[in-house]
Scaffold this active site. Sequence first.
Site, PDB file in Angstrom:
ATOM      1  N   MET A  30       0.842  -1.195   0.000  1.00 33.09           N
ATOM      2  CA  MET A  30       0.000   0.000   0.000  1.00 33.09           C
ATOM      3  C   MET A  30       0.883   1.254   0.000  1.00 33.09           C
ATOM      4  SD  MET A  30      -3.455  -0.840   2.049  1.00 33.09           S
ATOM      5  CE  MET A  30      -2.840  -0.559   3.690  1.00 33.09           C
ATOM      6  N   HIS A  37       9.131  -3.309   3.473  1.00 32.06           N
ATOM      7  CA  HIS A  37       8.766  -3.490   2.054  1.00 32.06           C
ATOM      8  C   HIS A  37      10.023  -3.746   1.212  1.00 32.06           C
ATOM      9  CE1 HIS A  37       5.456  -0.576   3.386  1.00 32.06           C
ATOM     10  NE2 HIS A  37       4.771  -1.633   2.998  1.00 32.06           N
ATOM     11  N   SER A 186       3.965   1.315   7.980  1.00 26.37           N
ATOM     12  CA  SER A 186       3.660   2.666   7.487  1.00 26.37           C
ATOM     13  C   SER A 186       2.896   3.440   8.560  1.00 26.37           C
ATOM     14  CB  SER A 186       2.825   2.587   6.214  1.00 26.37           C
ATOM     15  OG  SER A 186       3.465   1.748   5.271  1.00 26.37           O
TER      16      SER A 186
HETATM   17  P1  AMP Z   1       1.463  -2.928   3.466  1.00 30.64           P
HETATM   18  O1  AMP Z   1       1.999  -1.865   2.598  1.00 30.64           O
HETATM   19  O2  AMP Z   1       1.472  -2.570   4.929  1.00 30.64           O
HETATM   20  O3  AMP Z   1       0.147  -3.490   2.992  1.00 30.64           O
HETATM   21  O4  AMP Z   1       2.485  -4.141   3.364  1.00 30.64           O
HETATM   22  C1  AMP Z   1       2.847  -4.686   2.130  1.00 30.64           C
HETATM   23  C2  AMP Z   1       3.634  -5.951   2.366  1.00 30.64           C
HETATM   24  O5  AMP Z   1       4.799  -5.636   3.122  1.00 30.64           O
HETATM   25  C3  AMP Z   1       2.854  -7.009   3.152  1.00 30.64           C
HETATM   26  O6  AMP Z   1       3.161  -8.298   2.631  1.00 30.64           O
HETATM   27  C4  AMP Z   1       3.398  -6.839   4.542  1.00 30.64           C
HETATM   28  O7  AMP Z   1       3.319  -7.999   5.321  1.00 30.64           O
HETATM   29  C5  AMP Z   1       4.845  -6.487   4.263  1.00 30.64           C
HETATM   30  N1  AMP Z   1       5.427  -5.785   5.404  1.00 30.64           N
HETATM   31  C6  AMP Z   1       4.937  -4.687   6.026  1.00 30.64           C
HETATM   32  N2  AMP Z   1       5.708  -4.362   7.091  1.00 30.64           N
HETATM   33  C7  AMP Z   1       6.701  -5.280   7.129  1.00 30.64           C
HETATM   34  C8  AMP Z   1       7.806  -5.496   8.004  1.00 30.64           C
HETATM   35  N3  AMP Z   1       8.058  -4.706   9.046  1.00 30.64           N
HETATM   36  N4  AMP Z   1       8.626  -6.537   7.744  1.00 30.64           N
HETATM   37  C9  AMP Z   1       8.390  -7.354   6.681  1.00 30.64           C
HETATM   38  N5  AMP Z   1       7.367  -7.210   5.833  1.00 30.64           N
HETATM   39  C10 AMP Z   1       6.526  -6.185   6.050  1.00 30.64           C
END
Ligand code: AMP
Length: 281
Positions: A30, A37, A186
Amino acid sequence: MDLFENVHEVRSWVLRQRTKGEPVHLVPTMGFLHEGHLSLIRRAKAEAGHVVVSIFVNPKQFGPGEDFLVYPRDLPKDLAMANDAGADAVFAPAIPDMYPTGFQTHISVPEIASRLCGAVRPGHFDGVAVIVLKLLNIVQPDRAYFGLKDRQQLQLIARMVRDLNVPVDLVACPTVRESDGLAMSSRNSYLSKEERAQAPVIYKALQLAQKQVKAGERDAKTIEHDARKLIEREPLAKVQYLEVVDPETMERIATVHERAVIVCAVLLGKTRLIDNLLLEA
Ligand code: AMP
């Protein structure tokens, strides 16, 4: 690195890679990228794929009154960071491109989706399932990369992919943390200075649980009680849920046998943070 803003463009690009016989790897996000990420993007690149990073704040996974409108966004910075991490393309569609007028299909993985985050965010995981399935259909990647930080989301996607025979390999990537243990997110940008100072207690509580299991504790209620108590010592922290669960079904368990996961959602002021940790006996 290419930027594509509609389905047609990204599909043509994917087709060009395919005709060259090159694998395509997808990292759905997102946006408002951080090291978590980037670790997914680097891994996708290291595994010899042409990497597409999708950036889309998906309205269907936010409930009424949640933070869809204020969710942090910074596309120019995300593009620079994705490029530096090795992405070959960013797919950043507009909402009408993903949900054109008349869109009505609903995807539900009801058992996993009813628990934990799903219980406090009704409809959230239906929104996740539909957008992930759409992205997998649009990009048709060989592999798709997800973070274990969102373990329930990953298990839900894994279930959907198995149930619907979606031809993709899912790659689960470890949680990336700040130096004080706070899982990168985020949403950490919402925290005030005081809330940020108290946020590391979440990981401390999960680590306490891990230590207890290593020392022989098997009773989930005791583990949950002690972790919750530690978190609630911080005046701004309020536990929304904290449970010891089965790592695949995400169902609550009473006794830790071989592998379990401790999962929690904690409110720090208005900010909701989630985290989890594997418990190995
Ligand atoms: P998001 O943008 O929050 O929807 O996350 C996108 C992807 O990044 C998802 O697969 C999350 O699980 C992964 N992600 C977010 N935060 C972390 C983190 N701290 N460590 C590893 N992967 C993450």
